[in-house]
Each structure stands twice: as structure tokens, then as C-alpha cells.
Design a protein around this motif. Sequence first.
Motif, mmCIF file in Angstrom:
data_model
loop_
_atom_site.group_PDB
_atom_site.id
_atom_site.type_symbol
_atom_site.label_atom_id
_atom_site.label_comp_id
_atom_site.label_asym_id
_atom_site.label_seq_id
_atom_site.Cartn_x
_atom_site.Cartn_y
_atom_site.Cartn_z
ATOM 1 N N GLY A 14 27.548 -17.935 -18.186
ATOM 2 C CA GLY A 14 26.470 -17.112 -17.674
ATOM 3 C C GLY A 14 26.803 -16.454 -16.364
ATOM 4 O O GLY A 14 27.929 -16.517 -15.874
ATOM 5 N N SER A 15 25.804 -15.826 -15.818
ATOM 6 C CA SER A 15 25.968 -15.150 -14.535
ATOM 7 C C SER A 15 24.659 -15.270 -13.759
ATOM 8 O O SER A 15 23.604 -15.525 -14.333
ATOM 9 C CB SER A 15 26.333 -13.680 -14.748
ATOM 10 O OG SER A 15 25.299 -13.019 -15.453
ATOM 11 N N VAL A 16 24.789 -15.072 -12.455
ATOM 12 C CA VAL A 16 23.618 -15.170 -11.589
ATOM 13 C C VAL A 16 23.906 -14.400 -10.300
ATOM 14 O O VAL A 16 25.060 -14.303 -9.869
ATOM 15 C CB VAL A 16 23.279 -16.647 -11.275
ATOM 16 C CG1 VAL A 16 24.369 -17.309 -10.480
ATOM 17 C CG2 VAL A 16 21.943 -16.773 -10.573
ATOM 18 N N SER A 17 22.879 -13.863 -9.690
ATOM 19 C CA SER A 17 23.023 -13.239 -8.380
ATOM 20 C C SER A 17 22.672 -14.276 -7.324
ATOM 21 O O SER A 17 21.768 -15.086 -7.512
ATOM 22 C CB SER A 17 22.087 -12.037 -8.234
ATOM 23 O OG SER A 17 22.501 -11.007 -9.089
ATOM 24 N N ILE A 42 23.795 -21.394 0.022
ATOM 25 C CA ILE A 42 23.796 -20.481 -1.118
ATOM 26 C C ILE A 42 22.405 -20.495 -1.751
ATOM 27 O O ILE A 42 21.901 -21.554 -2.123
ATOM 28 C CB ILE A 42 24.871 -20.866 -2.145
ATOM 29 C CG1 ILE A 42 26.256 -20.780 -1.483
ATOM 30 C CG2 ILE A 42 24.800 -19.972 -3.380
ATOM 31 C CD1 ILE A 42 27.392 -21.239 -2.341
ATOM 32 N N VAL A 43 21.813 -19.315 -1.855
ATOM 33 C CA VAL A 43 20.489 -19.170 -2.447
ATOM 34 C C VAL A 43 20.641 -18.359 -3.731
ATOM 35 O O VAL A 43 21.138 -17.230 -3.713
ATOM 36 C CB VAL A 43 19.517 -18.459 -1.476
ATOM 37 C CG1 VAL A 43 18.151 -18.275 -2.127
ATOM 38 C CG2 VAL A 43 19.400 -19.233 -0.172
ATOM 39 N N ILE A 44 20.211 -18.961 -4.847
ATOM 40 C CA ILE A 44 20.316 -18.312 -6.156
ATOM 41 C C ILE A 44 19.016 -17.587 -6.462
ATOM 42 O O ILE A 44 17.926 -18.126 -6.269
ATOM 43 C CB ILE A 44 20.600 -19.359 -7.244
ATOM 44 C CG1 ILE A 44 21.974 -19.983 -7.012
ATOM 45 C CG2 ILE A 44 20.499 -18.758 -8.631
ATOM 46 C CD1 ILE A 44 22.287 -21.149 -7.915
ATOM 47 N N ASP A 45 19.150 -16.363 -6.966
ATOM 48 C CA ASP A 45 17.985 -15.598 -7.408
ATOM 49 C C ASP A 45 17.694 -16.010 -8.853
ATOM 50 O O ASP A 45 18.370 -15.587 -9.780
ATOM 51 C CB ASP A 45 18.276 -14.100 -7.310
ATOM 52 C CG ASP A 45 17.093 -13.243 -7.735
ATOM 53 O OD1 ASP A 45 16.068 -13.800 -8.197
ATOM 54 O OD2 ASP A 45 17.204 -12.011 -7.622
ATOM 55 N N ASN A 46 16.694 -16.878 -9.043
ATOM 56 C CA ASN A 46 16.388 -17.432 -10.367
ATOM 57 C C ASN A 46 16.050 -16.367 -11.409
ATOM 58 O O ASN A 46 16.208 -16.601 -12.606
ATOM 59 C CB ASN A 46 15.231 -18.435 -10.271
ATOM 60 C CG ASN A 46 15.634 -19.692 -9.541
ATOM 61 O OD1 ASN A 46 16.804 -20.067 -9.515
ATOM 62 N ND2 ASN A 46 14.673 -20.346 -8.922
ATOM 63 N N LYS A 47 15.602 -15.212 -10.973
ATOM 64 C CA LYS A 47 15.244 -14.147 -11.921
ATOM 65 C C LYS A 47 16.485 -13.503 -12.545
ATOM 66 O O LYS A 47 16.372 -12.782 -13.524
ATOM 67 C CB LYS A 47 14.407 -13.072 -11.218
ATOM 68 C CG LYS A 47 13.055 -13.581 -10.760
ATOM 69 C CD LYS A 47 12.318 -12.503 -10.010
ATOM 70 C CE LYS A 47 11.008 -13.045 -9.467
ATOM 71 N NZ LYS A 47 10.304 -12.069 -8.643
#
Length: 95
Positions: A14-17, A42-47
Motif C-alpha cells: 500500500g501507500s500513505v501520505s 511521523i504523522v500519517i494522513d489516515n485519509k
Amino acid sequence: MSIHKKNFEKFWVGSVSFTATEIFDDLNSAVAVSVPSAAAKIVIDNKTIAYDFKRIKEVKNQNANTLPTPGDEDPGRRESKKVSEHKDIETKEKK
């Protein structure tokens, strides 16, 4: 007859911003670092999380994907045999 329960392992990629922030003592230290260290927040944008299904495989032994424990035997102790002479490519001389 023994009945063994089959287990299945499913894999996704997968991928994530994300946004990574890290504090440095001076500008030169900050410039020298090309990727965040373990100290970074590190803060992941769950959307933005996206999963792609890859495969499912049967797992006969739950420890099947682990590396073997090193034993008393040295795997590098076997004898090696020279199969060709080393040549100096630049001068074409045999060594």
C-alpha cells in the motif's frame, strides 16, 4: 490419521501520505540529513491509506518465515577450490 489445521497468510502492499518533522541543533545538521531518523515525529494522513491485495499463501508452520537459529556448525568452513587464474585486466598479465 492426524488432522492439522491449515493457516493462511494474506499480504497487502500500500501507500500513505505522511509528514515527518525532526528538530536539529543547527542548520548544517538539518541540511546534512536526507531522511528522517528514529527521532522524527511521523504523522500519517489516515485519509490517504491505500491497500492493494497481493496474495494469499498457506502457512504449514507458523515459524516457516523465520530464519534458522545459528548452530554449532560454521557454514563457511568448507574448503574452496580455485577454478580459474586471476588476470589483471589492464595489463593482461597473469598473477
